[in-house]
Write an enzyme that holds these catalytic residues in place. Structure first.
Site, PDB file in Angstrom:
ATOM      1  CG  HIS A 167    -106.859 -45.827  21.785  1.00  0.00           C
ATOM      2  ND1 HIS A 167    -106.161 -44.700  22.223  1.00  0.00           N
ATOM      3  CD2 HIS A 167    -108.027 -45.664  22.455  1.00  0.00           C
ATOM      4  CE1 HIS A 167    -107.011 -43.942  23.038  1.00  0.00           C
ATOM      5  NE2 HIS A 167    -108.182 -44.663  23.106  1.00  0.00           N
ATOM      6  CB  SER A 171     -93.661 -57.656  -6.286  1.00  0.00           C
ATOM      7  OG  SER A 171     -92.385 -57.664  -6.015  1.00  0.00           O
ATOM      8  CE  LYS A 176     -95.377 -57.323  -1.535  1.00  0.00           C
ATOM      9  NZ  LYS A 176     -95.480 -56.793  -0.277  1.00  0.00           N
ATOM     10  CD  GLU A 179     -99.534 -49.355  -0.802  1.00  0.00           C
ATOM     11  OE1 GLU A 179     -98.695 -48.878  -1.858  1.00  0.00           O
ATOM     12  OE2 GLU A 179     -99.815 -50.194  -0.785  1.00  0.00           O
TER      13      GLU A 179
END
Ligand code: ARG
Length: 456
Positions: free
Chosen positions: A155, A276, A282, A289
């Site tokens: 979980h 970024s 960043k 992804e």
């Protein structure tokens, strides 16, 4: 003029030409198409179905086309519908009359099925190889981390301590199963279908076994209707690809999570991260992804072909031309994803200190604490309750179980003794999980050894 235009009174509408032509995407089958034709022509000559000299001319002509095509010297004609007609027209252009005998006893329906099967066989082997490389990287990394303790989750809540090696070898099992799925998909594709004709075989005495032998197929199809209209082997590839992408996607999701400032379990290499345009600080895990995102596209390819196939009456229908773009897209996406994932995994830094520290928080040794009491003779259900109360107490005090004194522990249950402290260390918790499949280094080592044996 089209090769089939004999009974037509006028030319195909330009809209139709554009709509049904497949050369833009099936030209990638040129290698398989030409090899298939070489085998077919060889057999036609051997069987005396066409004159031997013609067969020889055809084979020589096809070899020339193959060489030129490999060198990128051929411009496929868009008005020539598909790769099969392109090759045949070009052959006749180059060798004359003999070229017109190539298509004896054959239809584009069995021809396209053959080509696609040959391509699928190759794609399966290629994927098996890519998976092997990935598995080797995983096994090497696992080998180095047999003793790296980390929290295991259920979980997404800290559950019990495991090792990084144990976590990674879970993925080893997934990718070993994927490899087996691609092996079986390759087996499904490994059926020689020429001789099915358009749908009902042919009147010529074709030697189908001979063609299978020439092309390295292990068996021939047993029903001509099925031979031209079966695309199960592509669905096998697409479902194996979907499951494999799902595994990659789960792994990517974990790397993305582990790479967050909140987890900090891994550090992505600069070569596999991106920045970024506005936020100077960043460093994003875009590669992971994108693999996660591309998984949706491969599922789409599978659903697309399943849907194309569901309403097609026997035997061949033009709907089936739609099989190739889904298949090629899934194959390309999978190959790229596997390749970049393996390269990325090689460069990931696992922060062992953070993982080990993470394992000690969140009461990951609570089950072990209950098991300790069980060893001292307390029934498990009672032990579970006592440790639950201990955890509640620790939460109010902001402490871990091992921060409590023996006296405090004893006030919850008299069975606690001094040895509890050694028993509940993360290292002890991992080492005591010593049955097959469990995280004890000895067991994970056995799993690694067994996986390596399967990889030969
Ligand atoms: N381009 C077609 C395909 O990919 C080849 C078979 C065409 N056969 C036919 N009878 N129209 O399916």
């Amino acid at each position: 003029m089209k090769l089939w235009a004999g009974r037509f009174g006028k030319a195909t509408d330009a809209l139709v030409d554009d709509f049904h032509s497949s050369i833009s995407f099936d030209q990638r089958l040129f290698e398989q198409d030409i090899q298939g034709s070489i085998a077919h022509a060889t057999m036609l000559g051997e069987q005396g179905i066409i004159p031997r000299e013609d067969a020889e001319k055809i084979v020589a002509g096809l070899k020339g086309i193959l060489e030129d095509a490999r060198e990128g010297k051929i411009t496929w004609q868009t008005d020539s519908e598909d790769i099969h007609m392109n090759v045949e027209s070009l052959l006749t252009e180059r060798i004359g009359e003999a070229g017109k005998r190539l298509h004896t006893g054959r239809s584009r329906n069995d021809q396209v099925a053959l080509d696609t099967r040959m391509y699928a066989r190759k794609a399966c082997r290629e994927t098996e190889d890519l998976l092997k490389e990935l598995l080797q990287v995983l096994l090497d990394t696992a080998q180095e981390n047999l003793h790296t303790v980390m929290p295991g989750y259920t979980h997404l809540q800290k559950a019990q301590p495991i090792t990084l090696a144990h976590h990674l070898t879970a993925y080893v099992q997934m990718f070993l199963r994927d490899r087996e799925r691609f092996r079986r998909a390759g087996e499904a594709a490994d059926v020689m279908v020429l001789g099915s004709g358009a749908l009902a075989g042919t009147t010529y005495p074709l030697n189908r076994e001979r063609v299978a032998e020439l092309l390295g197929f292990s068996r021939i199809s047993e029903n001509s209707l099925d031979g031209v209209s079966d695309r199960d082997f592509l669905l096998d590839y697409l479902s194996a690809a979907s499951i494999c992408m799902m595994h990659l996607s789960r792994f990517c999701e974990e790397l993305i999570l582990w790479n967050t400032n909140e987890f900090r379990f891994v550090e992505m290499d600069d070569g596999f991260a991106t920045g970024s345009s506005i936020m100077p600080q960043k460093k994003n895990p875009d590669v992971a992804e994108l693999i996660r995102g591309k998984t949706g596209r491969v599922y789409g390819d599978l659903m697309g072909l399943l849907t194309v196939m569901k309403g097609i009456p026997l035997a061949y229908n033009k709907d089936m031309q739609e099989d190739k773009e889904s298949f090629f897209d899934a194959r390309d996406t999978l190959v790229k994803s596997l390749t970049v994932f393996t390269a990325m995994l090689k460069t990931v830094t696992f922060r062992k200190d953070v993982m080990e520290k993470g394992a000690s928080g969140g009461f990951t040794n609570a089950t072990d604490c209950a098991d300790y009491l069980v060893r001292k003779g307390v029934p498990f259900r009672d032990a579970h309750k006592v440790v639950g109360e201990l955890v509640a107490h620790c939460l109010t005090e902001d402490k871990a179980l091992l921060d409590l004194t023996l006296e405090e522990l004893k006030s919850f249950h008299p069975a606690f003794e001094q040895d509890v402290f050694g028993d509940l260390s993360m290292k002890a918790c991992v080492e005591k999980r010593n049955i097959p499949g469990a995280p004890a280094p000895e067991q994970v080592q056995a799993a690694i050894d067994s996986a390596r044996k399967q990889l030969v």
